[in-house]
Each structure stands twice: as C-alpha cells, then as structure tokens.
Design an enzyme around this catalytic site. Structure first.
Site, short mmCIF file in Angstrom:
data_model
loop_
_atom_site.label_atom_id
_atom_site.label_comp_id
_atom_site.label_asym_id
_atom_site.label_seq_id
_atom_site.Cartn_x
_atom_site.Cartn_y
_atom_site.Cartn_z
N ASP A 1 0.88 -1.16 0.00
CA ASP A 1 0.00 0.00 0.00
C ASP A 1 0.92 1.21 0.00
O ASP A 1 1.65 1.45 0.96
CB ASP A 1 -0.87 -0.04 1.26
CG ASP A 1 -1.77 1.18 1.41
OD1 ASP A 1 -1.57 2.18 0.70
OD2 ASP A 1 -2.68 1.11 2.27
N LYS B 1 -3.07 -2.49 7.76
CA LYS B 1 -3.16 -3.94 7.88
C LYS B 1 -2.34 -4.59 6.78
O LYS B 1 -2.09 -4.00 5.73
CB LYS B 1 -4.64 -4.34 7.80
CG LYS B 1 -4.97 -5.60 8.57
CD LYS B 1 -4.79 -5.47 10.06
CE LYS B 1 -5.02 -6.82 10.74
NZ LYS B 1 -4.78 -6.75 12.17
N TYR C 1 0.50 0.30 15.14
CA TYR C 1 -0.43 0.24 14.02
C TYR C 1 0.03 1.11 12.86
O TYR C 1 0.23 2.30 13.01
CB TYR C 1 -1.83 0.69 14.44
CG TYR C 1 -2.79 0.58 13.29
CD1 TYR C 1 -3.07 -0.68 12.74
CD2 TYR C 1 -3.37 1.69 12.71
CE1 TYR C 1 -3.90 -0.80 11.65
CE2 TYR C 1 -4.21 1.57 11.62
CZ TYR C 1 -4.47 0.32 11.10
OH TYR C 1 -5.29 0.20 10.01
P1 13P Z 1 -5.30 -0.46 4.86
O1 13P Z 1 -4.56 -1.44 5.71
O2 13P Z 1 -5.95 -1.11 3.67
O3 13P Z 1 -4.43 0.70 4.49
O4 13P Z 1 -6.52 0.09 5.71
C1 13P Z 1 -6.25 0.76 6.88
C2 13P Z 1 -7.44 1.26 7.60
O5 13P Z 1 -7.28 1.80 8.68
C3 13P Z 1 -8.77 1.09 7.04
O6 13P Z 1 -9.77 1.56 7.90
MG MG Z 2 -4.12 2.12 3.26
MG MG Z 3 -5.05 -2.09 2.12
#
Ligand code: 13P
Ligand code: MG
Ligand code: MG
Ligand code: 13P
Length: 362
Positions: free
Chosen positions: A12, A231, A228
C-alpha cells in the site's frame, strides 16, 4: 524445461480516497517501470492489479525465490509510486514502506510477498488471490477447504493423483517457527493451530512428492512495526488441476464469506467479500474486506490472462450474505466480537488510549 519463478509482491503506497482504492496514476507508473524491466530481460512477464488500496505486482522471472534483484526492483518501484502518491497527496503515501533503505529482501520491510519456483507443467493454470482490509490469516480457512476438505474438494476423494493428500507448512508468527503437518493424517492438529488464524498462518502447501501447490504472504506489518501502521493485506498463489484442486475447487471456499480480521482501522472482524477487480473498492466502514482472484495460464513464463474469476453471478449470493453479515456485526459497534480481542488490539492505536487512562486506575 527451465524453472520459472512467480513472485507476487504488494504494498500500500497510498490510498485514493482514504484507504478505499487505487489512483490510476499509480497503476500507470507501475506498468511503465515493469515494462522497462521486462524489455531489459529481468522479468519474463508481469501483470499489475490492485485490491482496494493495495498495489499488486504479479511477476515471472528466472532468478528463483528471494532474489535480491527482483526484491530490490519491487522496492524501488514502490518508492517511485510513493513519490507519485506524495505529489497527489494520496492518503498514507508510502504506508507499507517501513524501512528507509532496501536491505536485501522486501520481507520484513513492509511489503507482502508470495513466491514459488515451479517446473511449468504441460498446462499451468494458476490463480492469484489478493485481499484488502484483512490479514494473512484470512487464507487459512479457504486453504484448508481447498486442500484438505472433501466436502469442498471432491478431487481428494475421486482423483487418485490427489488421494494421498497434502503437506501444510504452518508458521507461528510470534515465535517465527514453522511446522509441517500432513493431511489427512494430521488434520486435527492442523485445525488446532490454523483455527487461530491471527497466530498460526499457512505459509505454503505441497504435494507429498514435495512439489509446491500454494504460497502465501505471511508478513505481519503491525508486528514488524510494533505499532499500528495499516493492515497486512495478503496475497497468495495457487496452482490448479492435474493432481491439484481444480480451478472450481480452489474458488469454491469463497462462496462462504468467512469472518476475517482487519476491517476499519485494522481493528474489526468482518466477512470477506469475493469481488471483481472493478468492485475491489472497500467503502462501507472502509470495507467490508474484499478478495479478488486473477486466473492465468502460465505459458513459457508468460501470463495468459487475467480472467477476473469472481466477476461471476454465481458469487452474487456470497456478496449478499457478506452485506447481511456486515449489517449484523456492525450493530456491535465498538464491542467485541466486531472489535478485535485485546491481544490483537495491542498492535492498533488502542495502547495510546490505555496509557492516557493509566493514572486513573486505583
Ligand atoms: P489499509 O490497511 O488497507 O491501508 O486500511 C487501513 C485502515 O485503517 C482502514 O480503515
Ligand atoms: Mg491504506
Ligand atoms: Mg489495504
Ligand atoms: P474437464 O473435463 O472440462 O477437463 O473438467 C475436469 C474438471 O476437473 C472440472 O472440474
């Protein structure tokens, strides 16, 4: 016949809008860079896609697994795409690039990576899966169904070339140790581990002869960063047919939208919705989590395809069920089990809130 390596490397590098999707300029940039590497001969072939805000590089080459050259090329590409994302002020530009400089292998640096080196068969159908708003444990349940459950895969029962079962390579992500378990002999032990899908992750699946059948990305971004950062939206490569599950057996588990971790702020459980690439834009409450399936025939290392496998009305009911389950689980709001258990919230922004409350505990 020389061997061919399939490398699926993803990151990402910036979301459009928020974390919901991919800006077309990032795809254009990635294609342009990979095209250059293909004409220089580093890559045999490639395909670029996205699932939500994750940029998926699907590549073939002759350099084997964990090739520093290939990993560096992917890393440099993500850096260049991050620059495009920064110019556009896309959300979370460079989100998955945890390190300042490349150090030999993208694993451990933020991007997710699934790789396998194969002897191309007479016909080599392969399906590449990519998911958003979830984590590598999301593949455990569908992989078990594909390779070990005769109620999903009739080939395990009626095809003599599958009858002996498969070997699962399972990673304990906290201890960083793997264990090989065989199906059908060890299925209860296997389920004992992989049912805890945020702890034990299926890393690879092999025929008993040792031939590789499946490879997943197992990188846990938040464990690596210790906090964090988004994800670890995963990818996997599955070979199909001729002694392996048929294409339809590989896709069948996704007709049931199972619950996965990673929705909204990486902090919620939600059902995994199988969608076409066109619909891979998680929007409602940043979700629900999505999965795409790109089918290819690998022909002398080139990607004939993709076929967008979930662009099929036979998954309409799964999508409807996803929405119904999503509606229900959303009603729990900030309560478990919509919210992840505390042990998994450690890698979210929650510890910051708990710290603030520390002195008020008497
Ligand atoms: P991603 O991991 O896809 O960037 O999403 C993060 C997020 O906080 C979505 O609510
Ligand atoms: Mg993202
Ligand atoms: Mg993502
Ligand atoms: P065909 O007879 O069309 O090759 O199909 C075999 C199969 O495995 C279908 O699931």
């Amino acid at each position: 016949m020389s061997k061919i390596t399939l490398s699926v490397i993803k990151a990402d590098v910036g979301g459009f809008v928020g974390h919901s999707s991919m800006h077309p300029n990032l795809i254009t940039k990635a294609i342009q860079i990979l095209d250059e590497h293909k004409s220089k001969g580093l890559l045999v072939d490639f395909h670029v896609s996205h699932c939500g805000d994750d940029l998926e590089l699907i590549m073939s080459h002759r350099l084997g697994d964990d090739s520093e050259e290939i990993h560096k090329m992917a890393w440099d590409l993500f850096v260049e795409c991050t620059n495009v994302a920064k110019e556009l002020k896309l959300y979370g530009a460079g989100q998955d690039l945890l390190a300042d400089a490349f150090s030999g292998n993208v694993k451990g640096m933020g991007p997710g990576c699934a790789e396998m080196t194969i002897e191309e068969r007479k016909s080599e159908p392969v399906i590449i899966f990519a998911a958003d708003k979830t984590s590598p444990g999301a593949w455990n349940l569908p992989l078990y169904k594909m390779f070990a459950d005769p109620f999903n895969t009739i080939g395990l029962v009626i095809d003599p070339s599958m009858h002996e079962g498969f070997t699962f390579d399972v990673l304990d992500i906290f201890e960083n140790k793997t264990v090989k378990l065989n199906s059908p002999e060890d299925i209860y032990d296997l389920l004992c581990l992989i049912g805890a899908s945020e702890h034990y992750i299926i890393k690879g699946i092999y025929k008993k002869s040792g031939e590789i059948a499946a490879a997943t990305s197992t990188q846990k971004l938040n464990l690596m960063a210790g906090r964090y950062v988004g994800k670890d939206d995963p990818v996997m490569i599955i070979r199909c047919q001729s002694g392996l599950p048929a294409v339809g057996e590989v896709l069948e588990p996704f007709a049931m939208p199972h619950m996965v971790a990673g929705w909204m702020r990486g902090s919620h459980w939600g059902p995994l919705m199988p969608v076409s690439v066109e619909d891979a834009n998680p929007t409602r409450f940043d979700g629900p989590p999505r999965v795409i399936a790109l089918g290819f025939q690998i022909t002398n290392g080139t990607f004939i395809g993709p076929r967008d496998m979930f662009a099929d009305p036979s998954y309409d009911l799964a999508r409807q069920q996803t929405n119904e389950v999503a509606n229900y689980i959303r009603l729990h709001g900030p309560f478990e089990p919509q919210r992840l258990p505390l042990s998994d919230m450690e890698y979210t922004t929650l510890p910051g809130v708990l710290k603030k409350l520390k002195d008020r505990f008497k």
